[in-house]
Design a protein around this motif. Structure first.
Motif, mmCIF file in Angstrom:
data_model
loop_
_atom_site.group_PDB
_atom_site.id
_atom_site.type_symbol
_atom_site.label_atom_id
_atom_site.label_comp_id
_atom_site.label_asym_id
_atom_site.label_seq_id
_atom_site.Cartn_x
_atom_site.Cartn_y
_atom_site.Cartn_z
ATOM 1 N N ASN A 140 0.823 -1.136 -0.119
ATOM 2 C CA ASN A 140 -0.182 0.356 -0.182
ATOM 3 C C ASN A 140 0.923 1.004 0.039
ATOM 4 O OD1 ASN A 140 -2.670 -0.786 0.486
ATOM 5 N ND2 ASN A 140 -1.851 -2.032 2.627
ATOM 6 N N TYR A 141 0.404 1.774 -0.866
ATOM 7 C CA TYR A 141 1.045 3.513 -0.881
ATOM 8 C C TYR A 141 0.128 3.820 -0.508
ATOM 9 C CZ TYR A 141 2.917 7.816 -1.953
ATOM 10 O OH TYR A 141 3.237 8.663 -1.579
ATOM 11 N N PHE A 142 0.058 5.304 0.559
ATOM 12 C CA PHE A 142 -0.327 6.155 1.048
ATOM 13 C C PHE A 142 -0.279 7.578 0.761
ATOM 14 C CE2 PHE A 142 -0.384 2.652 4.286
ATOM 15 C CZ PHE A 142 -2.024 2.210 5.011
ATOM 16 N N LEU A 143 -1.350 8.375 0.034
ATOM 17 C CA LEU A 143 -1.131 9.250 -0.280
ATOM 18 C C LEU A 143 -0.701 9.992 0.196
ATOM 19 C CD1 LEU A 143 -4.251 8.964 -2.535
ATOM 20 C CD2 LEU A 143 -2.338 8.727 -3.421
ATOM 21 N N LEU A 176 5.755 -1.261 7.991
ATOM 22 C CA LEU A 176 5.341 -0.098 6.939
ATOM 23 C C LEU A 176 6.211 1.003 7.869
ATOM 24 C CD1 LEU A 176 2.823 2.676 6.924
ATOM 25 C CD2 LEU A 176 2.336 2.415 9.861
ATOM 26 N N LYS A 177 6.166 2.066 7.070
ATOM 27 C CA LYS A 177 7.144 3.011 6.625
ATOM 28 C C LYS A 177 6.898 4.047 6.532
ATOM 29 C CE LYS A 177 12.035 4.734 6.494
ATOM 30 N NZ LYS A 177 13.631 3.803 5.980
ATOM 31 N N ALA A 178 7.199 5.380 7.170
ATOM 32 C CA ALA A 178 6.719 6.699 7.203
ATOM 33 C C ALA A 178 7.852 7.898 6.804
ATOM 34 C CB ALA A 178 5.474 7.492 8.160
ATOM 35 N N LYS A 179 7.273 9.067 6.222
ATOM 36 C CA LYS A 179 8.207 9.977 6.225
ATOM 37 C C LYS A 179 7.719 11.274 5.956
ATOM 38 C CE LYS A 179 11.301 11.478 2.481
ATOM 39 N NZ LYS A 179 12.103 11.842 1.213
ATOM 40 N N GLY A 192 9.830 3.431 10.496
ATOM 41 C CA GLY A 192 9.802 2.488 10.051
ATOM 42 C C GLY A 192 9.378 1.562 11.745
ATOM 43 N N ASP A 193 8.296 0.586 11.593
ATOM 44 C CA ASP A 193 7.756 0.039 12.673
ATOM 45 C C ASP A 193 7.203 -1.430 12.320
ATOM 46 O OD1 ASP A 193 7.318 -0.713 14.920
ATOM 47 O OD2 ASP A 193 5.177 0.504 15.428
ATOM 48 N N VAL A 194 7.278 -2.222 12.630
ATOM 49 C CA VAL A 194 7.172 -3.705 12.017
ATOM 50 C C VAL A 194 5.850 -3.746 12.419
ATOM 51 C CG1 VAL A 194 7.059 -6.423 11.899
ATOM 52 C CG2 VAL A 194 9.034 -4.815 11.904
ATOM 53 N N PHE A 195 4.674 -4.528 11.920
ATOM 54 C CA PHE A 195 3.286 -4.563 12.797
ATOM 55 C C PHE A 195 2.582 -5.919 12.461
ATOM 56 C CE2 PHE A 195 2.225 -2.569 8.409
ATOM 57 C CZ PHE A 195 1.344 -3.574 8.224
ATOM 58 N N PHE A 196 1.820 -6.729 12.904
ATOM 59 C CA PHE A 196 1.023 -7.820 13.083
ATOM 60 C C PHE A 196 -0.696 -7.090 12.623
ATOM 61 C CE2 PHE A 196 5.137 -8.773 15.645
ATOM 62 C CZ PHE A 196 5.138 -9.538 14.996
#
Length: 166
Positions: free
Chosen positions: A61-64, A99-102, A122-126
């Motif tokens: 997924n790419y978040f706008l 998940l990676k956010a900038k 970035g963060d690993v999630f379940f």
């Protein structure tokens, strides 16, 4: 009580007779919404049926961009399919992702000095949730999912998608 439990077991086993078959392969796309980030995501997914009832899914997924923040995630989930009819299925799901956010900091200028930059994390999630699937044709499915991403600051995600069987 024993008759009720036995009847429930018979019903659940009968639900596993469905249109999905071992070896089925799907390619599709999702539109999702992350309630914590308040961002809309789009991306591809692939699905493969390991058995008639167990399906694996990989997605991106790419978040706008919103408020100078962009994000993306990649995830792998497992679905356990329950056929309610020839066209309609429900499934619980579980999985893992990253998940990676900038954040892009806009250029600021003070007395001729310009400052700008960015920060990312970035963060690993379940994942844990469930979904529904409706067969439009024998090759095309619509899906809807609601899942919770467990991470430092977890979030609820809603996704709708379409998948084509090859």
């Amino acid at each position: 009580m024993k008759k009720i439990i036995l009847s429930l077991c018979v019903v659940l086993f009968s639900l596993s007779a469905m249109a999905q078959s071992k070896g089925d392969f799907y390619i599709g796309a999702n539109v999702s919404y992350g309630f914590d980030m308040e961002m809309i995501g789009i991306g591809p997914k692939v699905q493969y049926n390991f058995t008639d009832a167990i399906r694996g899914e990989a997605g991106f997924n790419y978040f706008l961009e919103k408020d100078n923040v962009t994000a993306w995630d990649i995830q792998a989930n497992v679905h356990y399919l329950f056929g309610l009819s020839d066209k309609f299925m429900v499934y619980p799901l579980a999985g893992i992702g990253y998940l990676k956010a900038k954040v892009d900091i806009p250029t600021l200028e003070y007395e001729g000095v310009k400052v700008s930059g960015s920060a990312s994390d970035g963060d690993v999630f379940f994942n844990l949730g469930g979904g529904v699937q409706y067969a439009l044709t024998d090759k095309l499915n619509l899906t809807g999912e609601l899942k919770y991403q467990f991470k430092d600051e977890g979030q609820l995600c809603l996704a709708v998608g379409i998948a084509y069987k090859f």
